[in-house]
Motif scaffolding. Sequence first.
Motif, mmCIF file in Angstrom:
data_model
loop_
_atom_site.group_PDB
_atom_site.id
_atom_site.type_symbol
_atom_site.label_atom_id
_atom_site.label_comp_id
_atom_site.label_asym_id
_atom_site.label_seq_id
_atom_site.Cartn_x
_atom_site.Cartn_y
_atom_site.Cartn_z
ATOM 1 N N VAL A 21 -0.803 4.896 -2.717
ATOM 2 C CA VAL A 21 0.150 4.621 -1.631
ATOM 3 C C VAL A 21 0.514 5.916 -0.913
ATOM 4 O O VAL A 21 0.486 6.003 0.316
ATOM 5 C CB VAL A 21 1.415 3.946 -2.207
ATOM 6 N N TYR A 22 0.846 6.934 -1.709
ATOM 7 C CA TYR A 22 1.224 8.208 -1.106
ATOM 8 C C TYR A 22 0.038 8.836 -0.374
ATOM 9 O O TYR A 22 0.208 9.444 0.682
ATOM 10 C CB TYR A 22 1.783 9.159 -2.167
ATOM 11 N N ALA A 23 -1.142 8.687 -0.932
ATOM 12 C CA ALA A 23 -2.329 9.240 -0.270
ATOM 13 C C ALA A 23 -2.492 8.606 1.111
ATOM 14 O O ALA A 23 -2.753 9.288 2.104
ATOM 15 C CB ALA A 23 -3.569 8.992 -1.125
ATOM 16 N N LEU A 24 -2.312 7.281 1.168
ATOM 17 C CA LEU A 24 -2.497 6.571 2.430
ATOM 18 C C LEU A 24 -1.469 7.033 3.475
ATOM 19 O O LEU A 24 -1.823 7.327 4.626
ATOM 20 C CB LEU A 24 -2.372 5.064 2.186
ATOM 21 N N MET A 157 -4.361 -4.052 -8.237
ATOM 22 C CA MET A 157 -3.574 -3.313 -7.247
ATOM 23 C C MET A 157 -4.264 -1.995 -6.882
ATOM 24 O O MET A 157 -4.325 -1.602 -5.713
ATOM 25 C CB MET A 157 -2.194 -3.030 -7.866
ATOM 26 N N MET A 158 -4.796 -1.311 -7.913
ATOM 27 C CA MET A 158 -5.459 -0.031 -7.656
ATOM 28 C C MET A 158 -6.666 -0.204 -6.761
ATOM 29 O O MET A 158 -6.943 0.628 -5.891
ATOM 30 C CB MET A 158 -5.908 0.604 -8.978
ATOM 31 N N ILE A 159 -7.406 -1.301 -7.013
ATOM 32 C CA ILE A 159 -8.604 -1.521 -6.197
ATOM 33 C C ILE A 159 -8.214 -1.740 -4.745
ATOM 34 O O ILE A 159 -8.804 -1.156 -3.823
ATOM 35 C CB ILE A 159 -9.423 -2.700 -6.770
ATOM 36 N N ALA A 160 -7.162 -2.541 -4.545
ATOM 37 C CA ALA A 160 -6.711 -2.780 -3.169
ATOM 38 C C ALA A 160 -6.238 -1.478 -2.525
ATOM 39 O O ALA A 160 -6.622 -1.140 -1.394
ATOM 40 C CB ALA A 160 -5.578 -3.808 -3.167
ATOM 41 N N ALA A 161 -5.420 -0.719 -3.276
ATOM 42 C CA ALA A 161 -4.817 0.479 -2.693
ATOM 43 C C ALA A 161 -5.852 1.568 -2.431
ATOM 44 O O ALA A 161 -5.923 2.131 -1.325
ATOM 45 C CB ALA A 161 -3.715 0.997 -3.620
ATOM 46 N N TRP A 162 -6.665 1.873 -3.441
ATOM 47 C CA TRP A 162 -7.670 2.916 -3.226
ATOM 48 C C TRP A 162 -8.733 2.464 -2.227
ATOM 49 O O TRP A 162 -9.310 3.280 -1.517
ATOM 50 C CB TRP A 162 -8.316 3.338 -4.546
ATOM 51 N N GLY A 163 -8.951 1.145 -2.180
ATOM 52 C CA GLY A 163 -9.871 0.618 -1.167
ATOM 53 C C GLY A 163 -9.364 0.934 0.230
ATOM 54 O O GLY A 163 -10.112 1.398 1.101
ATOM 55 N N LEU A 164 -8.066 0.716 0.412
ATOM 56 C CA LEU A 164 -7.468 1.024 1.725
ATOM 57 C C LEU A 164 -7.542 2.524 2.022
ATOM 58 O O LEU A 164 -7.797 2.935 3.156
ATOM 59 C CB LEU A 164 -6.011 0.576 1.757
ATOM 60 N N VAL A 165 -7.318 3.348 0.977
ATOM 61 C CA VAL A 165 -7.406 4.797 1.162
ATOM 62 C C VAL A 165 -8.823 5.177 1.604
ATOM 63 O O VAL A 165 -9.006 5.993 2.513
ATOM 64 C CB VAL A 165 -7.035 5.542 -0.142
ATOM 65 N N LEU A 166 -9.809 4.530 0.966
ATOM 66 C CA LEU A 166 -11.198 4.816 1.331
ATOM 67 C C LEU A 166 -11.467 4.439 2.786
ATOM 68 O O LEU A 166 -12.030 5.225 3.565
ATOM 69 C CB LEU A 166 -12.141 4.044 0.404
ATOM 70 N N VAL A 167 -11.027 3.217 3.160
ATOM 71 C CA VAL A 167 -11.236 2.770 4.538
ATOM 72 C C VAL A 167 -10.552 3.738 5.515
ATOM 73 O O VAL A 167 -11.141 4.179 6.506
ATOM 74 C CB VAL A 167 -10.687 1.336 4.739
ATOM 75 N N GLY A 213 0.982 6.093 12.185
ATOM 76 C CA GLY A 213 2.091 5.237 11.791
ATOM 77 C C GLY A 213 1.602 3.969 11.112
ATOM 78 O O GLY A 213 2.194 3.501 10.137
ATOM 79 N N VAL A 214 0.482 3.430 11.593
ATOM 80 C CA VAL A 214 -0.074 2.221 10.977
ATOM 81 C C VAL A 214 -0.508 2.524 9.535
ATOM 82 O O VAL A 214 -0.271 1.722 8.623
ATOM 83 C CB VAL A 214 -1.244 1.676 11.813
ATOM 84 N N PHE A 215 -1.095 3.695 9.312
ATOM 85 C CA PHE A 215 -1.449 4.060 7.932
ATOM 86 C C PHE A 215 -0.189 4.124 7.068
ATOM 87 O O PHE A 215 -0.188 3.666 5.925
ATOM 88 C CB PHE A 215 -2.175 5.420 7.888
ATOM 89 N N GLY A 216 0.872 4.684 7.633
ATOM 90 C CA GLY A 216 2.135 4.747 6.891
ATOM 91 C C GLY A 216 2.658 3.352 6.578
ATOM 92 O O GLY A 216 3.111 3.073 5.470
ATOM 93 N N ALA A 217 2.567 2.445 7.560
ATOM 94 C CA ALA A 217 3.059 1.081 7.373
ATOM 95 C C ALA A 217 2.261 0.350 6.301
ATOM 96 O O ALA A 217 2.815 -0.382 5.484
ATOM 97 C CB ALA A 217 2.997 0.321 8.686
ATOM 98 N N LEU A 218 0.946 0.568 6.298
ATOM 99 C CA LEU A 218 0.126 -0.078 5.266
ATOM 100 C C LEU A 218 0.520 0.450 3.887
ATOM 101 O O LEU A 218 0.550 -0.301 2.903
ATOM 102 C CB LEU A 218 -1.362 0.175 5.532
ATOM 103 N N ALA A 219 0.829 1.743 3.824
ATOM 104 C CA ALA A 219 1.299 2.306 2.554
ATOM 105 C C ALA A 219 2.595 1.624 2.137
ATOM 106 O O ALA A 219 2.772 1.273 0.966
ATOM 107 C CB ALA A 219 1.497 3.815 2.693
ATOM 108 N N GLY A 220 3.497 1.415 3.104
ATOM 109 C CA GLY A 220 4.755 0.735 2.799
ATOM 110 C C GLY A 220 4.501 -0.683 2.308
ATOM 111 O O GLY A 220 5.117 -1.141 1.345
ATOM 112 N N ALA A 221 3.556 -1.370 2.949
ATOM 113 C CA ALA A 221 3.221 -2.731 2.542
ATOM 114 C C ALA A 221 2.693 -2.729 1.107
ATOM 115 O O ALA A 221 3.023 -3.615 0.308
ATOM 116 C CB ALA A 221 2.192 -3.324 3.494
ATOM 117 N N LEU A 222 1.909 -1.710 0.774
ATOM 118 C CA LEU A 222 1.384 -1.613 -0.593
ATOM 119 C C LEU A 222 2.513 -1.406 -1.612
ATOM 120 O O LEU A 222 2.484 -1.979 -2.699
ATOM 121 C CB LEU A 222 0.383 -0.459 -0.700
ATOM 122 N N ILE A 223 3.476 -0.575 -1.242
ATOM 123 C CA ILE A 223 4.626 -0.368 -2.144
ATOM 124 C C ILE A 223 5.293 -1.696 -2.426
ATOM 125 O O ILE A 223 5.568 -2.044 -3.576
ATOM 126 C CB ILE A 223 5.659 0.591 -1.503
#
Lengths: 328, 293
Positions: A21-24, A157-167, A213-223
Amino acid sequence: MDFLYILATAIETAIGPIAAVYALAAIGLNLHFGYTGLLNFGQVGFMLVGGYGVAVSVSTFGLPLWAGVLASIGCAVLLALLLGIPTLRLRADYLSICTIAVAEVARLVYRAEFARDVTGGVYGLQGFASAFYDANPFPRGDYGIGDISFSARDLWMMIAAWGLVLVASVVMWLLIHSPWGRVIKGIREDEEAVRSLGKNVFAYKMQSLVLGGVFGALAGALIAVNQQTITPDQFMPQVTFYLWAMLLLGGAGRTLGPVLGAVVMWFLLTVFDETLRSLAATGVLPFLQGSDVGALRHAMVGLALLLLIVFRPQGIIGNRKEMLVNVK
Amino acid sequence: MSSDATEVTAGGPAPVDRMAGVAATPGVAKPDPILKAHGVRRSFGGLTAVDVEHLEVQRGTITALIGPNGAGKSTLFNLLTGFDRVDAGEWSFEGRRLNGLGGHRVARSGMVRTFQLTKALTRLTVLDNMLLAAQGQLGERVWGAFLRSGWRGQERANIERAEQLLERFKLLDKRHEMAGNLSGGQRKLLEMARSLMVDPSMVMLDEPMAGVNPALVQSLLGHITALRDDGMTVLFVEHDMDVIMGISDWIVVLAQGQVIAEGRPEDIRADQRVVDAYLGAQHGEPADAEEGR
């Protein structure tokens, strides 16, 4: 003191969903600061609207989860426009002052009494991400090697989150290594010069603010999804400063800088926390109470940043030569 | 613009002749003006920085804008190029009104400026500095950036053009270096080369010789004359009188925001008002006054 246990816990945190989440969010900040030179001190505000975008859509309005994610992206775009239209034409400092204020104002509005019907006020919202966990393909149980283990829920959860980080990282790499990225980096160096070459600097800065900002929002959604609960007070200003610490630690202006920064930072924080906690428990340091650990952690982050700026200002994977071009 | 350029290089009249028969009076009309400004005014608080009644710049010439410190030269530059807002007045470039257009749109219309304090993009390579200036790049749109096949060909053509320009300005072997590692003079050259990458019809140079070591001045002058010979119009601000007299076809003198004189170098040299503006009107010892007459 069990070093193996501490090490395993630290690794679990470093590759766990929170680090992702923080990475994103730090990737978004890297686009703002590392590439465009926008001083955004309110990245947590984007995380807030992102997290609540999901929570409010699902809990309050009964929409499906995917609509919630779209809503959080929409909220981030709106917040970026709101911030950017009045400030991006001005000097850089105005944006930074506004971001820190707007993020804090947003938190206070979301926790306010009058917003309670929608946002749940100080109590926040709960139980809006079951759709995500229902889709978990992993059977119940623990997964891992040795002392490092994750539950099926965490793994999903990790797969979803790190997947988003990768994208997000791939998107960033493609953008930065394109003519668009060249303009963005030019703006970081000198926006007047870029304007004199026929580029609409305002539009580019706005695009950067929106996308980061969208990357930040996606991180918030993940939290929100990770915790199945959200309260406004999770989004205090220090979250932004953790993000800054991670970005600078990893190396601003590098695609993988924020990702590496988040992983290393969470690793170090956990090692530090656990070591102190076990020291406090054994009573080796009589002046150290278990409750002091949290406060000491902040002091250590400060010290680490100080050492970083003195000895490695470019971050772990930053380019020192590039960093020092302007410091002659 | 390009058709114009070929006309000039293909044995047209020598640039100096373009000003034939133009009287040396402030605000005089030119036979073929590329830039026309009228009533341009800008004040900061109570101070009127620029108040230009009428000014025309002849196409295909090197026009110098001179004046004592604080005469409003740089302000006028900023106004004309859209980097500052006027209080009143209008101006047109190639017949198109530019009032109220932002700096980037002025640049796109073919009038490109440089800066007094060189603005090399220091943490970009020299080549990237050049490529940034190319116009109409598909890859500069945020969605277009993802379609590599869409902009690869364009990028290759731009690199080729950039390398030709860098060769001309003797910067080709530096193309992969950070612009911040160049010397002051090389940065000036880079800035000039970069402005050409925009493909302008008029170049506005704000003190191109400031802070350049004397050995490089000659080479910079050569480049400026070459711009005119390529059919471009050059308007530049400069302090060094020798430089100005040597290369300008026409000189406009600004003092306290107003055009007090304009003409060929020899007209300006003999103009008492210019001497007064530079040295102050109270210098009038008898000897000086006689000399002026």
